[in-house]
Design an enzyme around this catalytic site. Structure first.
Site, short mmCIF file in Angstrom:
data_model
loop_
_atom_site.label_atom_id
_atom_site.label_comp_id
_atom_site.label_asym_id
_atom_site.label_seq_id
_atom_site.Cartn_x
_atom_site.Cartn_y
_atom_site.Cartn_z
N GLY A 164 -7.30 -5.94 1.94
CA GLY A 164 -6.96 -7.36 1.98
C GLY A 164 -7.75 -8.17 0.97
O GLY A 164 -7.63 -7.99 -0.23
N VAL A 208 -5.45 -2.54 -0.65
CA VAL A 208 -6.55 -1.93 0.11
C VAL A 208 -7.57 -3.01 0.45
O VAL A 208 -8.08 -3.69 -0.45
CB VAL A 208 -7.25 -0.81 -0.68
CG1 VAL A 208 -8.39 -0.21 0.14
CG2 VAL A 208 -6.27 0.27 -1.09
N GLU A 214 -4.79 -5.05 -6.06
CA GLU A 214 -6.03 -5.28 -5.32
C GLU A 214 -5.78 -5.49 -3.83
O GLU A 214 -6.54 -5.01 -2.97
CB GLU A 214 -6.77 -6.50 -5.90
CG GLU A 214 -8.10 -6.79 -5.25
CD GLU A 214 -9.15 -5.73 -5.54
OE1 GLU A 214 -9.62 -5.08 -4.58
OE2 GLU A 214 -9.50 -5.54 -6.71
N LYS A 217 0.82 -1.22 0.00
CA LYS A 217 0.00 0.00 0.00
C LYS A 217 0.85 1.27 0.00
O LYS A 217 0.49 2.26 -0.63
CB LYS A 217 -0.95 -0.01 1.20
CG LYS A 217 -0.28 0.06 2.55
CD LYS A 217 -1.23 -0.18 3.69
CE LYS A 217 -1.55 -1.64 3.87
NZ LYS A 217 -0.42 -2.46 4.35
N ASP A 259 -1.58 4.04 7.97
CA ASP A 259 -1.99 2.93 7.11
C ASP A 259 -3.31 3.24 6.42
O ASP A 259 -3.45 3.08 5.20
CB ASP A 259 -2.10 1.65 7.95
CG ASP A 259 -2.60 0.46 7.15
OD1 ASP A 259 -1.81 -0.15 6.44
OD2 ASP A 259 -3.82 0.15 7.24
N GLU A 275 1.62 -4.59 15.21
CA GLU A 275 3.07 -4.77 15.25
C GLU A 275 3.63 -4.32 16.61
O GLU A 275 2.95 -3.64 17.38
CB GLU A 275 3.71 -3.94 14.14
CG GLU A 275 3.25 -4.28 12.73
CD GLU A 275 3.74 -5.62 12.25
OE1 GLU A 275 4.73 -6.14 12.82
OE2 GLU A 275 3.15 -6.16 11.30
N GLY A 314 -4.54 -10.21 6.94
CA GLY A 314 -4.34 -11.63 7.22
C GLY A 314 -3.73 -12.34 6.03
O GLY A 314 -3.86 -11.90 4.89
N LYS A 328 -4.38 4.05 2.24
CA LYS A 328 -5.46 3.34 1.54
C LYS A 328 -6.52 4.30 0.99
O LYS A 328 -7.00 4.11 -0.14
CB LYS A 328 -6.10 2.32 2.49
CG LYS A 328 -5.15 1.19 2.87
CD LYS A 328 -5.73 0.30 3.96
CE LYS A 328 -4.76 -0.79 4.35
NZ LYS A 328 -5.26 -1.62 5.48
N ILE A 345 -10.97 -8.04 0.49
CA ILE A 345 -12.21 -7.39 0.03
C ILE A 345 -12.00 -6.88 -1.37
O ILE A 345 -11.12 -6.05 -1.61
CB ILE A 345 -12.58 -6.22 0.96
CG1 ILE A 345 -12.70 -6.66 2.41
CG2 ILE A 345 -13.87 -5.57 0.50
CD1 ILE A 345 -12.84 -5.51 3.38
#
Length: 341
Positions: A67, A65, A62, A38, A134, A123, A236, A138, A69
């Site tokens: 994961g 942004v 893809e 990203k 983050d 993290e 994930g 996105k 979806i």
């Protein structure tokens, strides 16, 4: 990069260095590139999609942004007949998990963060997540796709969730609302955009209100479709892998043709001053009377609280802060925008 038998390259190393140099060389060598990076797309996407176009190859992202979806393709293809009015999203699973713990279990931010780290959702250094960086990357990518011009994260106002107080979580819960980290990109007309990442009060009637734990959701408003919701696991191993592999398969199926994913450069003064956009605000004051608040904020909708908490009518942030400053003895505890979705 020099092996002609390799047609598709997948980059998942993250960051700009050395990813940008590596991806640039692959595209220049006529190879399709798939990435989940990203930061790379948000900062260098314009250069890379231009390079891909020049070499008639695909640069696919893809997984950058949401994961697993699907959102990049729908914005690019499925909603192409729409003029997009706005994009609002819960774009970071870590912050959504933390806020869910605070909402459901009356847990402090620090305790919720520790659980997120113990479960592998955050993290060791969670700054990029909890300070909103983050989510900012996105929403910049989604804005470029929706409105056609590159948006650099450094030009977007970004607030994190570290200052969210349990008092505010509990107060808004009494009216069925919740606090979420929301990325917003909105077409304000005349080629101007309102883009911001911040905590927001999501009212009970919003489709984003019930999105909890590590789940993400993107709400797209088009002039033909009205609201369309994309929901699922935003991070994930398997959700991200699903998007990466799908992009690689797409490149295989379109090896001889280029997918028309493209946007232009960022325009001067494209992004409006977020402090001058009228919005409703949740405000909590200490040491103020309701009469004084009523005098300053006509039509304020008061909430049950030990302090004086209310939701304002539409007003700019600059105006709201000026009115608070003019109330004798008032201490501003919280000022949180109400989500525009």
């Amino acid at each position: 990069m020099t092996d002609d038998s390799v047609k598709i390259v997948v980059e998942t190393m993250g960051g700009q260095t050395p990813a940008f140099d590596f991806v640039s060389k692959c595209l220049a060598a006529g190879k399709h590139v798939v990435t989940s990076n990203k930061e790379l797309v948000a900062e260098k996407g314009l250069e890379l999609i231009t390079l891909a176009k020049e070499n008639n190859v695909n640069f696919m992202f893809e997984a950058s942004v949401g994961g697993g979806i699907p959102i990049i393709r729908p914005l690019t293809f499925c909603l192409k007949a729409n003029n997009i009015r706005s994009v609002n999203g819960i774009l970071n699973g870590t912050t959504n998990f933390i806020l869910t713990k605070m909402i459901r279990e009356n847990m402090s931010f620090a305790d919720a963060l520790k659980i997120a780290q113990d479960n592998g959702y955050a993290e060791k250094d969670p700054t990029a997540d909890v300070e909103g960086h983050d989510a900012c990357r996105k929403i910049c990518i989604l804005s470029a796709l929706a409105f056609g011009n590159h948006v650099y994260p450094k030009n977007v106002h970004c607030e994190g969730i570290t200052k969210i107080a349990l008092e505010d979580v509990a107060t808004v819960a009494k009216i069925g609302a919740s606090i979420k980290l929301i990325g917003t990109a909105e077409d304000r007309g005349n080629g101007k955009l309102y883009i911001v990442v911040s905590p927001a009060i999501v009212m009970a009637d919003s489709q984003l209100n019930a999105v909890s734990d590590v789940f993400n959701a993107v709400l797209v408003n088009g002039d033909a479709t009205d609201e369309v919701l994309f929901f699922g696991k935003g991070a994930g191993k398997l959700p991200t892998a699903s998007a990466v592999v799908a992009d690689a398969l797409d490149c295989m199926e379109h090896d001889a043709t280029r997918r028309p994913i493209f946007w232009g450069p960022e325009k001067p003064e494209l992004i409006m001053d977020y402090q001058e956009i009228p919005n409703r605000y949740y405000i909590r004051l200490r040491g103020a009377s309701k009469d004084a608040v009523n005098a300053a904020f006509a039509g304020a909708d008061f909430l049950e609280s030990d302090d004086v908490a209310f939701i304002s009518n539409e007003i700019t942030e600059n105006e709201a802060r000026a009115k608070v400053s003019a109330i004798d003895g008032a201490e501003l505890c919280s000022l949180i925008r109400v989500a525009r979705c």
